[in-house]
Design an enzyme around this catalytic site. Structure first.
Site, PDB file in Angstrom:
ATOM      1  CE  LYS C  79      76.555  73.252  43.195  1.00  0.00           C
ATOM      2  NZ  LYS C  79      75.263  72.588  42.932  1.00  0.00           N
ATOM      3  CB  SER C 158      74.011  74.328  39.679  1.00  0.00           C
ATOM      4  OG  SER C 158      73.837  73.475  40.791  1.00  0.00           O
ATOM      5  CB  SER C 182      72.305  70.794  40.553  1.00  0.00           C
ATOM      6  OG  SER C 182      71.694  71.928  40.000  1.00  0.00           O
TER       7      SER C 182
END
Lengths: 484, 145, 494
Positions: C79, C158, C182
């Site tokens: 990420k 997210s 997330s």
């Protein structure tokens, strides 16, 4: 001896509280492993944490906690076993994280006391609290016409903010408080007290009130004053300004002011006008500091002797006067120096020489006792020469000057220059006889009853012996001979 | 009125409070998250025009957060933020008089570092991303004190 | 042999170990997959050359008989919240334009040390603020799952790019971060496993901070076993993070025993709501039944403050974020919008550099911390947090794990739920409570919605009891036997 400002309408009392930022002596910063030394290349003592890089996290320096506790103990203050770091949020280019890690609701040290020796007696000034926080970096405004340069070397250096109660009532007291506080942290080894390098900085909260009132009126905060003298001047100016405001029907606004030492005045910092809202909250990157009573006791056990205790001991152990003792303990190095000179010697004589002769020279050459041209050991030797009647006090002053100039041992100087006191009665007698023989008229005056001429005779004998004759022996012999 | 849902085992009464016949799942969840009132209904959502966060406050916090908000966006933002704040305020119905606020996630003693210089001395790395560096310095538009 | 991109991490590990293929071969097919799937927009930065380099190094290590660790040679995605040395790191924000960290986050370093091969930095909601991956400066990510209505679905957020990459067989696993859901919510939306460990298990050092008291790194993978393998590589004490736990890290994979007999599984009644969609309700009941059949004992438990979790979260997280994001000021890195005065520079840089949702949350955060409101909002929320934590500790006196749905609905279309921020926040209604309490939790794909989109079930255990979590999740995964592949992959066969 109350300090009052005489206004047109009435007398005004000044109320002062000081916030002192003292840089904690430590090798590394409060939350990072970067160095703290003064004067390094710009941005060289900066870790990624200090530069506020994304994802960087603080880890507390254990020694800084110790230092804060030590300082708290030195201020006779309550140590809070539980304290919390919070974030003080504001934007400034030398504050890389956008917040300062500080302590707010739960500081590590609570209320304490600082005792001041003022001419009219001892004053106890309350300490409100002491907390730890990070220093900011440095903004440099004079390198470029359009830009401010930022050096983050100081960013994250550990500070103690020591907040006094509004107990101070005059610029003199404020000065004495700062000197005493500086002495205490220096004794403790928790701050070097160097105001020029910014290791000790002071904000002064000043308000005034009619002398017969005990209300607390609106105060102005004078920021970042970098010498004790300026603190005193700034307070004096600000107090008079406020009296003037009140007496002309105005009111004092709560604001931040800056002391301009060139013009000797304080002025409003307009750029800081928009009210701050620091939005404190506990720093989620850190945990609370939880100390054990044993931890605090251990630190307390190892505290050095502090100025107040040392002063009492100097008076009782060395028999010096209270005022001399006060001077000698004002700085730890002076106290140490004195003790080295006084040890096993005539302590009063030692105190005299340190306070009057040595301080005189240091003032003249503008040096501190740590770079004194005469080391304690040699001054001790000089005291010995006087005590053992090897030289007279008068000759000693010459020797002292020579020591300052050449750094030589006093014994060597006395030897080289043949300054040894003449204690040989025969030698002195010859000089006395000569003087008496050469000055029959003066002898006559004496014998007619004029005692004053004795002094003149002593002078003549000393002159003949280049001041080396033992004054007491000269006196005795002269009187004996003059009386015939 | 058709009873559509209730929050089980919360301290709520079980009688239906809202006419929810026209609610879709999302609306339902919105209400669910907004909390079902105990005795009297909370403010209607229409009533949000009485904004808890007015335009002046929006300007103030935008300034505080150093975020430029164009003037024409202020009313919308005030409305949005007010909605969120109103929604948050349902916490007021919980009595927290004797509750200690959580201060840290980790139940442990704070780790500490030794007072050793272990970091720094790499101005190039520190400055490598600076938008407008000058020699060994970061720079910003001139600050007037 | 199936396609290399279809492998699990465990299978790839075995294949590499047995010499069936090299890391370079494995990495190469994944690079091609990355390139072929660019329309998903799963990556902000691809590091394909670096991947080949690291794959070669891995093969060399293996040839010398010295593989680095449990993930040597395994291609993964990271990420874009993790700072990676020498590789652009943006947190999907305009304000981090061009930011090349001169350091590597602990978690990504741990993954490197374990030998894994980074394919690139995945797209995400800006600063991890979002539940649909639509707040990214680099554009929305498409969910590899879609139905025939012509609308692209959000991957959740997210960690949307990470979830999409794992679901679309671009990457064997991905590192994500979870603040209020997330990892778990996008994993659920994309039909993969997503795991958030106990707060403190993974170091936060070098991970762009959103809300410090909630942020935790964790893996997104295709199986529970893979999640255990990957967490093993990511976790561990870090002296650079004061909140990093010193709890010993157990062998997570070894906890997968298939044995859950006698375990008590809590079913929190507050999560079960009349009117909850039948598909979620059905999925949940099915999960309960399955675990019961496997010998576990379902028990009703009560978590009375559940409904206050979301508003509590929306005080705590924005408050911390407003402070954490103050460092993005245009002075030391990232975007600077030039201006005459300092304040103008700050305000325009931050005004333009942050997207709408981030600006909104910063302002909410600044508001709830501001003078006069701090006690009413922030302190109140922290008190609620104490109560929520207590709810869980009480429940865990009776049960070993808690089973809930992961999300209240399946993936929605890109562009939906944008009008009302609060509506978007509802996505995390089931994941936020465990975040606030710092508990380990995992989502396992468990079925399809009526539309044909994946739905997950969510397990929570006691702090630092990831072992029970993995064990139960594995059993659930096997019983559910969810083998449907995203529509994108069948299109891939085109």
């Amino acid at each position: 001896m109350t300090y009052l400002i005489q206004g047109r309408t009435n007398d005004w009392e000044v109320v002062i509280g000081l916030e002192v930022h003292a840089q904690i002596i430590s090798d590394a910063k409060l939350f990072s492993g970067a160095a703290t030394s003064f004067g390094a290349e710009p941005n060289s003592q900066v870790s990624l944490v200090d530069a506020g890089m994304p994802g960087m996290l603080p880890v507390i320096n254990e020694f800084c906690i110790q230092q804060a506790v030590r300082t708290g103990l030195g201020l006779d203050a309550k140590i809070n076993l539980h304290s919390v770091f919070e974030r003080k949020n504001y934007f400034y280019p030398d504050l890389p994280q956008g917040y300062q890690i500080s302590q707010y609701l739960h500081p590590i040290v609570g209320e304490g006391t600082v005792r001041l020796d003022m001419p009219d007696g001892t004053r106890e000034i309350g300490v409100e609290r002491l907390h730890m926080e990070q220093d900011a970096g440095k903004s440099i405004h004079d390198q470029d016409p359009n830009r401010t340069f930022i050096d983050l070397n100081r960013s994250g250096v550990a500070l103690m903010e020591i907040v006094s109660k509004p107990d101070l009532r005059s610029p003199e007291e404020a000065g004495a408080y700062l000197r005493k506080l500086r002495a205490i942290v220096q004794y403790l080894g928790t701050c070097d007290g160097n105001m020029e390098q910014g290791s000790l900085r002071c904000d002064a909260n000043v308000s005034v009130r009619p002398s017969d009132s005990d209300e607390l009126r609106t105060r102005a905060e004078i920021k970042n004053i970098n010498s004790i003298r300026f603190v005193m001047q700034a307070i004096e100016y600000e107090a008079e300004r406020q009296v003037d405001v009140y007496e002309t029907g105005g009111s004092v606004v709560q604001e931040t002011r800056l002391y301009d030492s060139d013009r000797g005045e304080t002025r409003s910092m307009r750029s800081k006008e928009d009210a701050h809202d620091y939005r404190y909250f506990p720093d989620p990157d850190l945990l609370p500091i939880d100390l054990t009573p044993e931890y605090v006791e251990e630190i307390e056990k190892n505290l050095p002797e502090l100025p107040d205790a040392k002063k009492v001991r100097f008076i009782s152990e060395y028999g010096v006067t209270e005022s001399d003792a006060g001077i000698l303990v004002a700085e730890q190095e002076t106290a140490n120096y004195f003790e080295e000179v006084a040890l096993g010697r005539d302590a009063k004589l030692a105190a005299n020489w340190v306070i009057h002769e040595l301080f005189g020279v240091l003032n003249k050459v503008g040096k501190g006792i740590s770079d004194s041209p005469i080391v304690a050991d040699k001054l001790g030797n000089l005291v010995d020469l006087i005590s053992n009647n090897v030289i007279s006090s008068r000759i000693a002053k010459d020797v002292f000057e020579e020591m300052v100039a050449k750094g030589k041992d006093p014994g060597v100087i006395v030897e080289e220059k043949g300054l040894k006191q003449i204690t040989d009665a025969g030698e002195i007698e010859i000089a006395v006889n000569n003087v008496i023989a050469d000055n029959a008229d003066q002898v006559k005056k004496f014998r007619e009853g004029n005692q004053k001429v004795v002094g003149w005779f002593v002078g003549q004998v000393m002159k003949k012996t280049q001041g080396k004759a033992n004054p007491q022996m000269v006196n005795e012999l002269l009187l004996e001979k003059l009386k015939g | 009125m058709r009873r559509l849902f209730s929050l089980k085992n919360s301290s709520q009464h079980n009688q239906p409070i809202y006419d929810l016949t026209s609610f879709r799942l999302n609306d339902f969840l919105l209400v669910c998250a907004a909390g079902i009132p105990n005795e009297q209904p909370r403010k209607n959502f229409e009533k949000l025009s009485e904004m808890v966060l007015d335009e002046a406050t929006v300007r103030k916090i935008a300034k505080l957060a150093r975020i430029k908000v164009p003037e024409n966006e202020v009313p919308t933002l005030a409305e949005e933020l007010s909605k969120i704040i109103e929604w948050i305020e349902q916490l007021n119905e919980v009595d927290t008089e004797n509750v200690t606020p959580m201060t840290s996630m980790a139940e442990m003693v704070m780790p500490k570092r030794a007072d050793k210089v272990t970091d720094g001395n790499y101005p190039d790395r520190v400055l490598s991303n600076a938008p407008d560096p000058e020699g060994p310095f970061y720079t910003v538009p001139k600050v007037v004190e | 042999m199936s396609k290399l991109t279809d492998l699990t991490i465990a299978e790839a590990r075995d294949g590499l170990g047995d010499g069936k293929f090299s890391s370079v071969e494995l990495t190469d097919v994944h690079i091609k997959a990355v390139e072929a799937a660019r329309d998903l927009n799963a990556f902000v930065t691809e590091t394909l050359d670096l991947a080949i380099e690291r794959a070669k190094a891995s093969d060399e290590r293996r040839a010398k008989g010295k593989p680095a660790g449990g993930m040597d040679g395994i291609p993964i995605a990271v990420k874009d919240l993790f700072c990676t040395e020498g590789v652009l790191t943006t947190a999907s924000s305009h304000i981090l334009d061009g930011f090349i960290p001169p350091y590597e986050s602990t978690v990504s370093q741990n993954l490197r040390d374990a030998g894994s091969v980074m394919l690139g930095k995945t797209n995400m909601d800006e600063f991890a603020m979002g539940s649909a991956n639509v707040t990214s400066f680099y554009g929305a990510v498409k969910n590899p799952w879609y139905v025939n209505d012509g609308k692209d679905r959000v991957p959740g957020g997210s960690s949307g790019g990470s979830a999409a990459a794992v679901a679309a067989n671009i990457s064997l696993g991905a590192a994500g971060s979870d603040t209020g859901g997330s990892i778990r919510q996008p994993a659920s939306f994309c039909g993969v496993v997503g795991m958030k460990p106990t707060y403190g298990r993974c170091s936060r050092w070098g991970m762009v901070a959103f809300a410090s008291s909630l942020d935790q790194a964790g893996p997104l993978t295709r199986t529970v076993r893979d999640a255990a393998i990957m967490l093993q590589a990511m976790a561990g004490h870090d002296s650079k993070d004061s909140t990093s736990s010193t709890e010993p890290v157990p062998n997570f994979e070894a906890s997968i025993t298939g044995e859950i007999k006698g375990l008590k599984i809590g079913i929190p009644s507050e999560y079960r709501i009349d009117g909850m969609s039948s598909e979620i309700e059905g999925l949940w009941s099915q999960g309960v039944e399955m675990l019961k059949d496997a010998g576990a004992e379902p028990l009703e438990v009560s978590l009375p403050h559940t409904k206050y979790a979301l508003p509590t979260y929306y005080i705590v997280a924005p408050a911390e974020a407003s402070s954490n994001l103050a460092r993005y000021d245009g002075v030391r890195y990232g975007l600077r919008v030039d201006a005459e005065t300092l304040d103008e520079m700050y305000e325009t840089t931050r005004g333009e550099g942050f997207g709408q949702e981030v600006r909104r949350r910063i302002m909410i955060g600044a508001y709830v911390l501001s003078a006069g409101y701090y006690d009413a909002y922030y302190v109140k929320a922290q008190k609620l947090r104490t109560l929520i934590l207590k709810d869980f500790s009480d429940a865990f006196k009776k049960v070993d794990a808690i089973l809930t749905p992961t999300t209240p609905f399946a993936a929605f279309a890109i562009g939906e739920k944008m009008d009302d921020p609060v509506q978007m926040y509802i996505n995390d209604v089931f994941t936020v409570p465990s975040s606030l309490a710092g508990l380990p939790a995992i989502t396992v794909p468990a079925g399809l919605s009526n539309e044909g989109l994946p739905l997950g079930l969510h397990l929570i255990t006691k702090p630092f009891d990831e072992e029970t979590l993995f064990c139960v999740a594995d059993v659930l995964e096997k019983l559910v036997s969810f083998h449907t592949k995203p529509s994108y992959l069948s299109k891939d066969a085109r």
